[in-house]
Write a protein that holds these residues in place. Structure first.
Motif, PDB file in Angstrom:
ATOM      1  N   TYR A 151       0.821  -1.218   0.000  1.00 23.68           N
ATOM      2  CA  TYR A 151       0.000   0.000   0.000  1.00 23.68           C
ATOM      3  C   TYR A 151       0.853   1.265   0.000  1.00 23.68           C
ATOM      4  O   TYR A 151       0.432   2.300  -0.532  1.00 23.68           O
ATOM      5  CB  TYR A 151      -0.977  -0.036   1.177  1.00 23.68           C
ATOM      6  N   LEU A 152       2.036   1.185   0.562  1.00 25.51           N
ATOM      7  CA  LEU A 152       2.937   2.343   0.494  1.00 25.51           C
ATOM      8  C   LEU A 152       3.401   2.576  -0.943  1.00 25.51           C
ATOM      9  O   LEU A 152       3.460   3.712  -1.412  1.00 25.51           O
ATOM     10  CB  LEU A 152       4.145   2.127   1.407  1.00 25.51           C
ATOM     11  N   ILE A 153       3.712   1.508  -1.661  1.00 21.75           N
ATOM     12  CA  ILE A 153       4.142   1.639  -3.061  1.00 21.75           C
ATOM     13  C   ILE A 153       2.980   2.149  -3.917  1.00 21.75           C
ATOM     14  O   ILE A 153       3.163   2.965  -4.821  1.00 21.75           O
ATOM     15  CB  ILE A 153       4.689   0.302  -3.595  1.00 21.75           C
ATOM     16  N   LEU A 154       1.764   1.676  -3.628  1.00 19.22           N
ATOM     17  CA  LEU A 154       0.586   2.168  -4.349  1.00 19.22           C
ATOM     18  C   LEU A 154       0.398   3.669  -4.145  1.00 19.22           C
ATOM     19  O   LEU A 154       0.041   4.394  -5.078  1.00 19.22           O
ATOM     20  CB  LEU A 154      -0.671   1.426  -3.887  1.00 19.22           C
ATOM     21  N   LEU A 155       0.678   4.142  -2.934  1.00 22.42           N
ATOM     22  CA  LEU A 155       0.512   5.563  -2.624  1.00 22.42           C
ATOM     23  C   LEU A 155       1.663   6.406  -3.151  1.00 22.42           C
ATOM     24  O   LEU A 155       1.462   7.495  -3.672  1.00 22.42           O
ATOM     25  CB  LEU A 155       0.385   5.766  -1.113  1.00 22.42           C
ATOM     26  N   LYS A 156       2.878   5.892  -3.047  1.00 19.84           N
ATOM     27  CA  LYS A 156       4.048   6.676  -3.402  1.00 19.84           C
ATOM     28  C   LYS A 156       4.416   6.563  -4.878  1.00 19.84           C
ATOM     29  O   LYS A 156       5.077   7.436  -5.431  1.00 19.84           O
ATOM     30  CB  LYS A 156       5.253   6.264  -2.546  1.00 19.84           C
ATOM     31  N   GLY A 157       3.997   5.464  -5.532  1.00 17.79           N
ATOM     32  CA  GLY A 157       4.332   5.274  -6.939  1.00 17.79           C
ATOM     33  C   GLY A 157       5.832   5.117  -7.116  1.00 17.79           C
ATOM     34  O   GLY A 157       6.516   4.469  -6.312  1.00 17.79           O
ATOM     35  N   PRO A 158       6.385   5.763  -8.165  1.00 20.81           N
ATOM     36  CA  PRO A 158       7.816   5.604  -8.433  1.00 20.81           C
ATOM     37  C   PRO A 158       8.706   6.406  -7.474  1.00 20.81           C
ATOM     38  O   PRO A 158       9.924   6.320  -7.538  1.00 20.81           O
ATOM     39  CB  PRO A 158       7.957   6.145  -9.865  1.00 20.81           C
ATOM     40  N   GLU A 159       8.087   7.170  -6.581  1.00 23.39           N
ATOM     41  CA  GLU A 159       8.856   8.032  -5.677  1.00 23.39           C
ATOM     42  C   GLU A 159       9.423   7.227  -4.507  1.00 23.39           C
ATOM     43  O   GLU A 159       8.979   7.319  -3.365  1.00 23.39           O
ATOM     44  CB  GLU A 159       7.951   9.155  -5.151  1.00 23.39           C
ATOM     45  N   ALA A 212       4.092   7.395   4.449  1.00 23.79           N
ATOM     46  CA  ALA A 212       3.150   7.881   3.423  1.00 23.79           C
ATOM     47  C   ALA A 212       2.713   9.300   3.744  1.00 23.79           C
ATOM     48  O   ALA A 212       2.508   9.650   4.904  1.00 23.79           O
ATOM     49  CB  ALA A 212       1.935   6.964   3.349  1.00 23.79           C
ATOM     50  N   LYS A 213       2.574  10.118   2.704  1.00 26.91           N
ATOM     51  CA  LYS A 213       2.089  11.483   2.886  1.00 26.91           C
ATOM     52  C   LYS A 213       0.564  11.453   2.897  1.00 26.91           C
ATOM     53  O   LYS A 213      -0.106  11.768   1.926  1.00 26.91           O
ATOM     54  CB  LYS A 213       2.597  12.376   1.757  1.00 26.91           C
ATOM     55  N   THR A 214       0.022  11.034   4.026  1.00 23.00           N
ATOM     56  CA  THR A 214      -1.421  10.901   4.143  1.00 23.00           C
ATOM     57  C   THR A 214      -1.856  11.245   5.555  1.00 23.00           C
ATOM     58  O   THR A 214      -1.034  11.335   6.465  1.00 23.00           O
ATOM     59  CB  THR A 214      -1.856   9.467   3.772  1.00 23.00           C
ATOM     60  N   THR A 215      -3.148  11.433   5.753  1.00 15.47           N
ATOM     61  CA  THR A 215      -3.666  11.812   7.061  1.00 15.47           C
ATOM     62  C   THR A 215      -3.796  10.586   7.953  1.00 15.47           C
ATOM     63  O   THR A 215      -3.774   9.446   7.482  1.00 15.47           O
ATOM     64  CB  THR A 215      -5.029  12.497   6.921  1.00 15.47           C
ATOM     65  N   ALA A 216      -3.986  10.843   9.244  1.00 12.48           N
ATOM     66  CA  ALA A 216      -4.142   9.744  10.202  1.00 12.48           C
ATOM     67  C   ALA A 216      -5.394   8.930   9.881  1.00 12.48           C
ATOM     68  O   ALA A 216      -5.396   7.697  10.013  1.00 12.48           O
ATOM     69  CB  ALA A 216      -4.219  10.313  11.620  1.00 12.48           C
ATOM     70  N   LYS A 217      -6.455   9.593   9.422  1.00 14.53           N
ATOM     71  CA  LYS A 217      -7.702   8.910   9.086  1.00 14.53           C
ATOM     72  C   LYS A 217      -7.507   7.993   7.878  1.00 14.53           C
ATOM     73  O   LYS A 217      -7.932   6.833   7.890  1.00 14.53           O
ATOM     74  CB  LYS A 217      -8.782   9.953   8.781  1.00 14.53           C
ATOM     75  N   GLU A 218      -6.849   8.502   6.847  1.00 21.37           N
ATOM     76  CA  GLU A 218      -6.608   7.706   5.644  1.00 21.37           C
ATOM     77  C   GLU A 218      -5.644   6.555   5.943  1.00 21.37           C
ATOM     78  O   GLU A 218      -5.767   5.462   5.383  1.00 21.37           O
ATOM     79  CB  GLU A 218      -6.040   8.601   4.539  1.00 21.37           C
ATOM     80  N   CYS A 219      -4.699   6.819   6.830  1.00 17.96           N
ATOM     81  CA  CYS A 219      -3.727   5.790   7.212  1.00 17.96           C
ATOM     82  C   CYS A 219      -4.421   4.627   7.919  1.00 17.96           C
ATOM     83  O   CYS A 219      -4.016   3.468   7.775  1.00 17.96           O
ATOM     84  CB  CYS A 219      -2.665   6.412   8.118  1.00 17.96           C
TER      85      CYS A 219
END
Length: 439
Positions: A24-32, A82-89
């Motif tokens: 899920y981290l790779i899905l969120l971050k993509g190639p970054e 991941a650059k995401t909120t606590a709720k999304e996490c």
């Protein structure tokens, strides 16, 4: 035979939990994927293995608190990386936890079966672990790739996230109940059945969450389509209103003729000057001279020019409107209406009026129509290649559809949209093949 059915090794569970988080981290971050992320991931794997190994010998009554703590470690791993909120996490962690349970259970189910069949060697166990985990995680990645994204997470409500978490808790409880209680409904004391129940329920849980996510994506797509249709209708309504305004201007011109007749009879020079000044001011306020070669574009630019003039915005044009004759009226309204509205909303915030600049061009490049709408931008906007920048408005669910509507209109004709920052200029570029003109 029952002696071969042992619980999943803690090392396997730790690897499964870490691997699921990575999906899920790779899905969120993509190639970054940067060096810092790799170091954080390695540290998270070490901590996950250390914690589960150290708590392996605790009494069964502490097993649930230990698994809860393992889930918390997964949550922290995703939250930090991941650059995401606590709720999304929380949603990501719930999906990762259930995926880890399935991967570990499936691998151990297969390994136990092979052991029961008399097929067992140390090197083979490691190979099986890699194969099963790789299959589960890679398959999940490709299944999730089309739906799971940052924009999808932003659309989730707290109610939907809690529903997903509740589903994961229920699946985990039912799949592992026989390990804690053997004389209750939905449980068994036969070890082989316990393993089968756990694996099948985990599979069912992952399928339910995937179906849940698919329905949310469908609902979000329907809502987005409806919003873009509303944006398109709004731009078209503005175009129709402007046509009505042109009729009103023609009526005003007719009235001015009568005023001129009255002015000729006025002998007082002071009153005559005052009257002339008022007429000039009225004419300047309504003066719109657009002649691009496309009547629809003339109407759209005329309406936007009046709005820009009131906000002391300078708009310049280099346009061959005849190149747009193959576009439907609604698509012209969508492309230019939304783009100019976005540009005006941006430059009107600039305090120095001389920097309130918008430039529009329509030209031919080989067999393509090239549209460029640029506005001066004091604060550079971060734009990922091939992506549409996120809306700056706080209500993201109900805004940001203008650019999507532009892209939809362009793609209808086989065109493409590119958005870039060139020094302090925000540039929207649209390339449309002219072959559509004759189709």
């Amino acid at each position: 035979m029952e002696s071969i059915y042992r619980d999943i090794p803690r090392m396997y569970t730790a690897l499964a939990e870490w691997g699921a988080c990575m999906v899920y981290l790779i899905l969120l971050k993509g190639p970054e994927i940067k060096k810092g992320f790799i170091l954080k991931s390695a540290a998270a794997l070490f901590i996950q293995i250390l914690f589960l190994e150290l708590t392996g010998g605790l009494p069964t009554i502490l097993w649930i608190p230990c698994m809860s703590m393992a889930a918390v470690l997964m949550y922290l791993f995703i939250l930090i990386c991941a650059k995401t909120t606590a709720k999304e996490c929380l949603y990501c962690c719930a999906k990762a936890f259930l995926l880890a349970e399935l991967a570990a259970s499936l691998e151990w189910q297969i390994q136990t079966y092979l052991t029961a069949m008399g097929i067992s060697w140390q090197f083979g166990k490691a190979v099986l672990l890699v194969i099963v985990f790789a299959f589960v995680f890679v398959f999940t990645y490709f299944m999730e790739r089309a739906m799971f994204s940052k924009s999808y997470l932003e659309q989730l409500s707290m109610k939907e996230i809690l529903a997903a978490v509740g589903c994961v808790v229920a699946v985990f409880a039912f799949s592992n109940m026989s390990f804690v209680v053997t004389n209750a409904p939905f449980t068994t004391h036969i070890k082989s059945d316990v393993f089968i129940i756990r694996t099948l329920i985990d599979m069912m849980g992952v399928a339910i969450l995937y179906a849940f996510q698919s329905r949310i994506c469908e609902y979000a797509a329907e809502r987005e389509m409806s919003a873009m249709q509303n944006v398109l209708k709004s731009q078209y309504d503005q175009y129709r209103n402007y046509l009505d305004n042109i009729e009103m201007i023609q009526i005003k011109c007719h009235d001015l003729k009568h005023q001129i007749d009255g002015l000729r009879t006025e002998t007082d020079a002071g009153k005559r000057k005052e009257w002339l000044d008022a007429m000039e001011q009225d004419l300047n306020a309504n003066e719109v001279t657009m002649d691009t070669g496309n009547k629809v574009l003339d109407a759209v630019l005329g309406a936007k020019s009046l709005r820009a003039k009131k906000s002391h915005i300078r708009m310049t044009y280099v346009i061959d409107g005849k190149l747009l004759d193959f576009l439907h009226v609604t698509d012209i309204c969508s492309i230019f209406g939304n783009a100019i509205d976005n540009a005006i909303e941006n430059v009107v915030l600039i305090t120095e009026e001389e920097k309130r600049l918008i430039h529009i061009s329509v030209s031919e490049k080989k067999n393509f129509v090239f549209i460029k709408i640029a506005n001066y931008c004091e604060n550079p906007v971060a734009i990922a290649p091939g992506e549409i920048p996120e809306t700056t408005k706080t209500d993201r669910k109900n805004h940001g559809f203008g650019l999507k509507s532009i892209r939809q209109s362009a793609e209808k004709y086989g065109g493409a949209v590119t958005i870039t920052m060139n020094q302090h200029w925000f540039e929207l570029k649209i390339l449309l093949p002219r072959k559509q003109e004759n189709s």
